[in-house]
Design a protein around this motif. Structure first.
Motif, mmCIF file in Angstrom:
data_model
loop_
_atom_site.group_PDB
_atom_site.id
_atom_site.type_symbol
_atom_site.label_atom_id
_atom_site.label_comp_id
_atom_site.label_asym_id
_atom_site.label_seq_id
_atom_site.Cartn_x
_atom_site.Cartn_y
_atom_site.Cartn_z
ATOM 1 N N PHE A 31 -0.461 -18.775 -43.570
ATOM 2 C CA PHE A 31 -1.471 -18.046 -42.831
ATOM 3 C C PHE A 31 -1.642 -16.618 -42.974
ATOM 4 C CE2 PHE A 31 -1.052 -15.247 -38.830
ATOM 5 C CZ PHE A 31 -2.328 -16.011 -37.939
ATOM 6 N N ILE A 32 -2.799 -16.369 -43.428
ATOM 7 C CA ILE A 32 -3.091 -14.943 -43.822
ATOM 8 C C ILE A 32 -3.818 -14.073 -42.656
ATOM 9 C CG2 ILE A 32 -4.705 -13.398 -45.627
ATOM 10 C CD1 ILE A 32 -4.317 -16.200 -47.368
ATOM 11 N N ASN A 33 -3.445 -12.942 -42.094
ATOM 12 C CA ASN A 33 -3.785 -12.253 -41.247
ATOM 13 C C ASN A 33 -3.957 -10.848 -41.777
ATOM 14 O OD1 ASN A 33 -4.492 -10.781 -38.898
ATOM 15 N ND2 ASN A 33 -2.545 -11.469 -37.979
ATOM 16 N N ILE A 34 -5.119 -10.405 -42.095
ATOM 17 C CA ILE A 34 -5.194 -9.056 -42.744
ATOM 18 C C ILE A 34 -6.485 -8.187 -42.322
ATOM 19 C CG2 ILE A 34 -6.337 -7.984 -44.958
ATOM 20 C CD1 ILE A 34 -3.512 -9.154 -45.508
ATOM 21 N N GLU B 79 2.054 -15.158 -32.826
ATOM 22 C CA GLU B 79 0.891 -15.904 -32.599
ATOM 23 C C GLU B 79 1.213 -17.507 -33.062
ATOM 24 O OE1 GLU B 79 -1.211 -15.807 -30.561
ATOM 25 O OE2 GLU B 79 -1.933 -13.588 -29.996
ATOM 26 N N ILE B 80 2.197 -17.402 -34.079
ATOM 27 C CA ILE B 80 2.409 -18.665 -34.722
ATOM 28 C C ILE B 80 3.374 -19.293 -33.773
ATOM 29 C CG2 ILE B 80 3.926 -19.901 -36.350
ATOM 30 C CD1 ILE B 80 0.942 -19.069 -37.370
ATOM 31 N N ASN B 81 4.337 -18.659 -33.168
ATOM 32 C CA ASN B 81 5.509 -19.081 -32.307
ATOM 33 C C ASN B 81 4.674 -19.710 -30.992
ATOM 34 O OD1 ASN B 81 8.190 -18.985 -33.138
ATOM 35 N ND2 ASN B 81 7.913 -16.818 -33.306
ATOM 36 N N VAL C 204 -7.142 -14.120 -34.454
ATOM 37 C CA VAL C 204 -5.887 -14.342 -34.787
ATOM 38 C C VAL C 204 -5.336 -15.653 -34.203
ATOM 39 C CG1 VAL C 204 -3.443 -13.524 -34.930
ATOM 40 C CG2 VAL C 204 -5.414 -11.860 -35.340
ATOM 41 N N LYS C 205 -5.525 -15.644 -32.949
ATOM 42 C CA LYS C 205 -5.199 -16.777 -32.048
ATOM 43 C C LYS C 205 -5.648 -18.173 -32.588
ATOM 44 C CE LYS C 205 -3.889 -16.388 -27.153
ATOM 45 N NZ LYS C 205 -2.892 -15.403 -27.502
ATOM 46 N N LYS D 293 -4.721 -23.221 -35.728
ATOM 47 C CA LYS D 293 -5.341 -23.995 -36.799
ATOM 48 C C LYS D 293 -4.259 -24.414 -37.881
ATOM 49 C CE LYS D 293 -9.920 -24.113 -39.093
ATOM 50 N NZ LYS D 293 -11.295 -23.207 -39.076
ATOM 51 N N ILE D 294 -3.499 -23.302 -38.093
ATOM 52 C CA ILE D 294 -2.702 -23.498 -39.241
ATOM 53 C C ILE D 294 -1.661 -24.412 -38.804
ATOM 54 C CG2 ILE D 294 -1.217 -21.330 -39.055
ATOM 55 C CD1 ILE D 294 -2.191 -23.231 -42.270
ATOM 56 N N VAL D 295 -0.966 -24.140 -37.454
ATOM 57 C CA VAL D 295 0.001 -24.983 -36.809
ATOM 58 C C VAL D 295 -0.380 -26.487 -36.886
ATOM 59 C CG1 VAL D 295 1.332 -25.472 -34.731
ATOM 60 C CG2 VAL D 295 1.092 -23.072 -35.497
ATOM 61 N N GLU D 296 -1.651 -26.816 -36.419
ATOM 62 C CA GLU D 296 -2.193 -28.063 -36.500
ATOM 63 C C GLU D 296 -2.433 -28.726 -37.857
ATOM 64 O OE1 GLU D 296 -6.037 -28.006 -34.282
ATOM 65 O OE2 GLU D 296 -6.357 -30.010 -35.858
#
Ligand code: GDP
Ligand code: MN
Length: 382
Positions: free
Chosen positions: A313-316, A273-275, A370-371, A376-379
């Motif tokens: 980026f936290i994904n839990i 998703e980050i990619n 997640v998307k 958001k974190i990429v921005e």
């Protein structure tokens, strides 16, 4: 986990593989006594977990104990750089062994061939040098002998393979015996790899392992508490080494967005998703199941050790893991580390309401999916 040469030789000699007499030390002042005990004709060998030590200046022959000692003094604490390891590794220990008089150098290894799905013995008359080079320029000089998982190896097969490899007659019996010992050691120690390069033949026609490399399957390490100290210096990257010490599954990737997720699947999804959102992941990090605040904090610390990390980026998804424990751990880490980078969390599952409450008003921004969190974190890190 890769073992050092001295550990590999210890292990293999327990299976009857012939090695030269020697001793290991991290104290340069001990080298002289060891060299004298061995008669003065010694090889001093840097114990670093990288290939090509010889070419890197980490292996040297001496005829005098004082000279061996002077060389060891210089070598311990020095960084060795080789083609295989351009980042280099610092020498902490040296192995001092009796010099073997070498007439010929052969290559022997036992490893798992993933395409054959079998353990394979590799034999070559072209030892001493890089086996990759032999494989490229003279592939016929490498004989591969698959080990049947049910029957093991029969003597006649090993003998034929040794003949096919054009090992001289005087060395054939000894090599057959050595191969059988190496395969036994491979199976019984849960090894991933055993490599003898060079396997030396002396002018008196004695076959002996002049170098040894053993790697043990990481899943079998609980059987080897005595080797655990080496697992962290086995990692080439200092942050990966620190993660191993802390028992954290961490792989450094080189991007700018640090990733903390639980479970390999969710971690992989985070990378994707980050990619997809146009960012580059800085790492793979799986917090593991049932993590408490302490462990979460330790994970955040490891991620932030990488100076390239510009966002977290936290994904839990809390199953056994409680999301409130994750939130507590993250805040503890932020408290102690004076973090200035943006953080976005997507949290769901067990105790999520409590978790969200803990994060309220902190610098951790939340996202529903997640998307969305990835975008958001990429921005925010742009
Ligand atoms: P590597 O370069 O990390 O694979 O280290 P090795 O232990 O294989 O040593 C490199 C080279 O040094 C070998 O290929 C040998 O040619 C030489 N060497 C190592 N030990 C001995 C020894 O006991 N006697 C002799 N004559 N040469 C040795
Ligand atoms: Mn070698």
């Amino acid at each position: 986990m890769k073992l050092h040469e001295y550990q590999s030789k210890d292990l293999l000699s327990r299976f009857g593989v012939p090695v030269a007499d020697g001793d290991v030390t991290s104290d340069p002042s001990e080298v002289k006594a060891i060299a004298e005990r061995l008669g003065g004709n010694v090889v001093v060998k840097a114990q670093v977990l990288m290939g090509g030590r010889g070419k890197a200046g980490g292996v040297k022959l001496f005829t005098d104990a004082d000279e061996a000692s002077a060389f060891a003094k210089d070598l311990i604490g020095k960084k060795l750089v080789s083609i295989q390891n351009p980042a280099g590794m610092v020498v902490e220990k040296v192995l001092v062994t009796k010099t073997i008089d070498i007439a010929e150098e052969y290559y022997l290894s036992v490893l798992l061939d993933r395409s054959l799905q079998q353990v394979v013995v590799m034999i070559s008359k072209e030892g001493g040098m890089d086996i990759e080079e032999v494989a490229e320029h003279n592939p016929d000089a490498i004989i591969k002998l698959p080990v049947d998982p049910a029957w093991g190896l029969s003597d006649f097969e090993v003998r034929q393979a040794v003949k096919d490899a054009k090992i001289p007659k005087v060395a054939q019996n000894q090599m057959v015996a050595m191969i059988k010992k190496l395969v036994k050691a491979y199976i019984e120690t849960d090894a991933d790899l055993i490599e003898i390069n060079p396997c030396a033949l002396t002018p008196e026609n004695v076959l002996i392992a002049a170098d040894a490399k053993v790697a043990i399957d990481d899943n079998a390490l609980f059987r080897y508490s005595d080797f655990n100290e080496t697992s962290s210096d086995a990692a080439d990257d200092p942050i990966e080494a620190e993660a191993i010490k802390r028992g954290i599954a961490y792989v450094r990737l080189g991007g700018e967005i640090g990733i903390m997720a639980n479970g390999a699947g969710l971690t992989m999804q985070s990378l994707d998703e980050i990619n997809a959102a146009g960012g580059r992941p800085a790492n793979f990090l799986d917090v593991g199941g049932g993590a408490k605040a302490d462990r979460v904090k330790s994970c955040v610390e490891v991620i932030l050790m990488d100076p390239n990390v510009k966002g977290l980026f936290i994904n839990i998804f809390g199953g056994i893991t409680r999301v409130d424990e994750v939130a507590k751990g993250v805040l503890q880490a932020l408290d102690e580390l004076d973090v200035k980078i943006p953080i976005v969390a997507r949290i769901e599952g067990t105790a999520v309401a409590e978790g969200r409450k803990i994060l309220e008003g902190s610098r951790v921004q939340s996202a529903a999916t997640v998307k969305e969190a990835a975008a958001k974190i990429v921005e925010l890190t742009r």
